[in-house]
Design a protein around this motif. Structure first.
Motif, PDB file in Angstrom:
ATOM      1  N   TRP A  31      -7.114  -4.038   0.190  1.00  0.00           N
ATOM      2  CA  TRP A  31      -5.872  -4.327   0.911  1.00  0.00           C
ATOM      3  C   TRP A  31      -6.099  -5.301   2.065  1.00  0.00           C
ATOM      4  N   THR A  43      -0.160  -9.167  -5.807  1.00  0.00           N
ATOM      5  CA  THR A  43       0.232  -7.898  -6.443  1.00  0.00           C
ATOM      6  C   THR A  43      -0.960  -7.264  -7.165  1.00  0.00           C
ATOM      7  N   ILE A  46      -2.868  -5.496  -4.535  1.00  0.00           N
ATOM      8  CA  ILE A  46      -2.130  -4.315  -4.070  1.00  0.00           C
ATOM      9  C   ILE A  46      -2.321  -3.166  -5.062  1.00  0.00           C
ATOM     10  N   LEU A  50      -4.075   0.495  -4.836  1.00  0.00           N
ATOM     11  CA  LEU A  50      -3.310   1.722  -5.148  1.00  0.00           C
ATOM     12  C   LEU A  50      -4.145   2.663  -6.006  1.00  0.00           C
ATOM     13  N   PHE A  53      -6.718   4.237  -3.882  1.00  0.00           N
ATOM     14  CA  PHE A  53      -6.047   5.130  -2.937  1.00  0.00           C
ATOM     15  C   PHE A  53      -5.695   6.468  -3.606  1.00  0.00           C
ATOM     16  N   ILE A  54      -5.091   6.373  -4.784  1.00  0.00           N
ATOM     17  CA  ILE A  54      -4.698   7.588  -5.516  1.00  0.00           C
ATOM     18  C   ILE A  54      -5.948   8.409  -5.853  1.00  0.00           C
ATOM     19  N   TYR A  57      -7.391  10.143  -2.729  1.00  0.00           N
ATOM     20  CA  TYR A  57      -6.600  11.352  -2.439  1.00  0.00           C
ATOM     21  C   TYR A  57      -7.054  12.506  -3.337  1.00  0.00           C
ATOM     22  N   HIS A  58      -7.193  12.222  -4.631  1.00  0.00           N
ATOM     23  CA  HIS A  58      -7.559  13.302  -5.546  1.00  0.00           C
ATOM     24  C   HIS A  58      -8.991  13.801  -5.308  1.00  0.00           C
ATOM     25  N   ARG A  61      -8.834  16.254  -2.480  1.00  0.00           N
ATOM     26  CA  ARG A  61      -8.316  17.544  -2.949  1.00  0.00           C
ATOM     27  C   ARG A  61      -9.324  18.273  -3.834  1.00  0.00           C
ATOM     28  N   ALA A  87      -7.219  20.083 -13.103  1.00  0.00           N
ATOM     29  CA  ALA A  87      -6.024  19.269 -13.375  1.00  0.00           C
ATOM     30  C   ALA A  87      -5.927  18.065 -12.440  1.00  0.00           C
ATOM     31  N   TYR A  88      -6.535  18.153 -11.246  1.00  0.00           N
ATOM     32  CA  TYR A  88      -6.486  17.001 -10.329  1.00  0.00           C
ATOM     33  C   TYR A  88      -6.968  15.721 -11.018  1.00  0.00           C
ATOM     34  N   VAL A  91      -4.241  14.543 -13.494  1.00  0.00           N
ATOM     35  CA  VAL A  91      -3.088  14.024 -12.762  1.00  0.00           C
ATOM     36  C   VAL A  91      -3.446  12.633 -12.223  1.00  0.00           C
ATOM     37  N   LEU A  95      -1.926   8.564 -13.517  1.00  0.00           N
ATOM     38  CA  LEU A  95      -1.417   7.495 -12.660  1.00  0.00           C
ATOM     39  C   LEU A  95      -2.315   6.266 -12.684  1.00  0.00           C
TER      40      LEU A  95
END
Lengths: 257, 257
Positions: A31, A43, A46, A50, A53-54, A57-58, A61, A87-88, A91, A95
């Motif tokens: 970024w 794009t 970007i 993303l 980033f996703i 996050y996982h 968790r 499942a993380y 999921v 994405l």
């Protein structure tokens, strides 16, 4: 879930923390680099950020869920009532895996209609691939893992075929200074994705419990880092190289490097 | 609240986590794209990202509230004393639903007076729609759910009428390269919003407890992702397309790709 030695538990815990740190740092790298590329490649960067980033996050968790799933008793880690949430990963892949293909397509700057059609068909195939893997991953039965794993290979092989046939031509039409990198990005996609079924089937070939857990969790983490952060660096380099190309043409009096 | 199986609890928990990840990623996508559109469309992208930001915050809180509302005992999830906070959804909708209509109006670049009057009337109708639904949602009585659900349908139908009649004309006056996308964004608004009353009344038609909980929570999550992140992607594409159009006209000597 099975009992783990302190070494096994720590190895997996540290792999998750390493995954989070790498993916979060990669996100910021992509970024912060947006300003350095030509508008038509922004794009792509970007979306590259993303994905990481996703995934970051996982991994955060996943690390928490891992801590909650075991407790130290008499020098070994024993499972608690809270089962580790596998499942993380799925999921996350739902994405990120379609978006990884979108990154590659965006950085190639195809025509608008080709971008939309290829992103849609490859993205849907990737969704199907991930969704078909899940029932086998959470099943305790080795045969369920084989059945869903093999079903999931059908869209995977279709994606590989598309990347080499249909998209192969478009890759050969890339500007000369970026062509080798785009080819490499395509090969890294296929190569790193091949790692996932190997890890997946490691859980089906009757490996002993704790060892299988270590192989699956550390293996997926390494594959995620290569397929997302490593692949993202290639996308970043392609975007930089192609931005440079345009600049060079505009300033033709300056000799090329 | 009722007892849930581990599978039911996990499905809802993972849906909330998926909602958070998707909405947070969408927010960053919209905001990082602000630099790519013409000044008159920047506010539309800022608002689009606000909607997903507010929703991501609420999904994070909803996930925490869900964890606190159940405890694992003998292989099933039983409710704790802390009741799951359904109000987060309504607080979210009070803020985001009027803003969703504002996004659509902003990206259409109507005259200033039309922008203000349509944003005000549609925004107030959306507020009324959400506020009327809440007493039915938190009531244990099926008839209360029916009464407030039907009252809430009145502003909803008025909004649908406005989107097709008053705003319909403005949509037909959009630049040709964006008209189809604006029409699609309007239809996605109405289509995805229709999903909410279906989920809402699922709680009133006497479905069994645990199944109804799964349908309501997973259903609202899917509807929120489509109505906020999916709809936002359309707003982003419209803003990009309209920005491109202006650039093409200004540089008419350069052949289009």
């Amino acid at each position: 879930m099975e009992t783990l030695s302190i070494g096994q538990y720590d190895l997996i815990y540290n792999a998750f923390s390493f995954g989070f740190a790498t993916l979060a740092a990669a996100t910021l790298f992509f970024w912060l680099g947006i300003g350095q590329v030509k508008p038509q490649y922004k794009t792509a960067l970007i979306v590259t950020g993303l994905v990481t980033f996703i995934a970051a996050y996982h991994y955060f968790r996943i690390g928490q869920s891992w801590s909650d799933a075991y407790t130290l008793a008499d020098g070994t880690y024993v499972p608690t009532e809270k089962v580790f949430n596998a499942a993380y990963r799925y999921v996350d892949w739902l994405l990120t895996v379609p978006l990884l293909l979108v990154e590659l397509i965006l950085v190639m700057s195809l025509t608008r209609s080709e971008t939309v059609s290829r992103a849609t068909s490859l993205g849907l195939a990737a969704l199907l691939m991930v969704a078909l893997g899940y029932p086998g991953e959470v099943s305790d039965s080795g045969s369920m893992r084989w059945i869903f794993g093999l079903l999931s290979m059908i869209p995977f092989l279709w994606i590989v075929y598309q990347l080499y046939s249909g998209l192969g031509k478009a890759i050969e039409n890339q500007p000369e200074n970026a062509r080798g990198l785009v080819r490499l990005a395509r090969n890294v996609t296929v190569g790193s994705w091949c790692f996932y079924p190997v890890v997946y089937f490691a859980g089906a070939v009757g490996l002993e419990g704790a060892t299988a857990t270590v192989i699956v969790e550390v293996g997926y983490t390494i594959a995620d880092i290569i397929a997302k952060a490593g692949f993202g660096v290639l996308i970043f380099l392609i975007a930089m190289r192609k931005s440079e190309d345009v600049a060079d043409r505009n300033a033709s009096t300056v000799p090329a490097e």
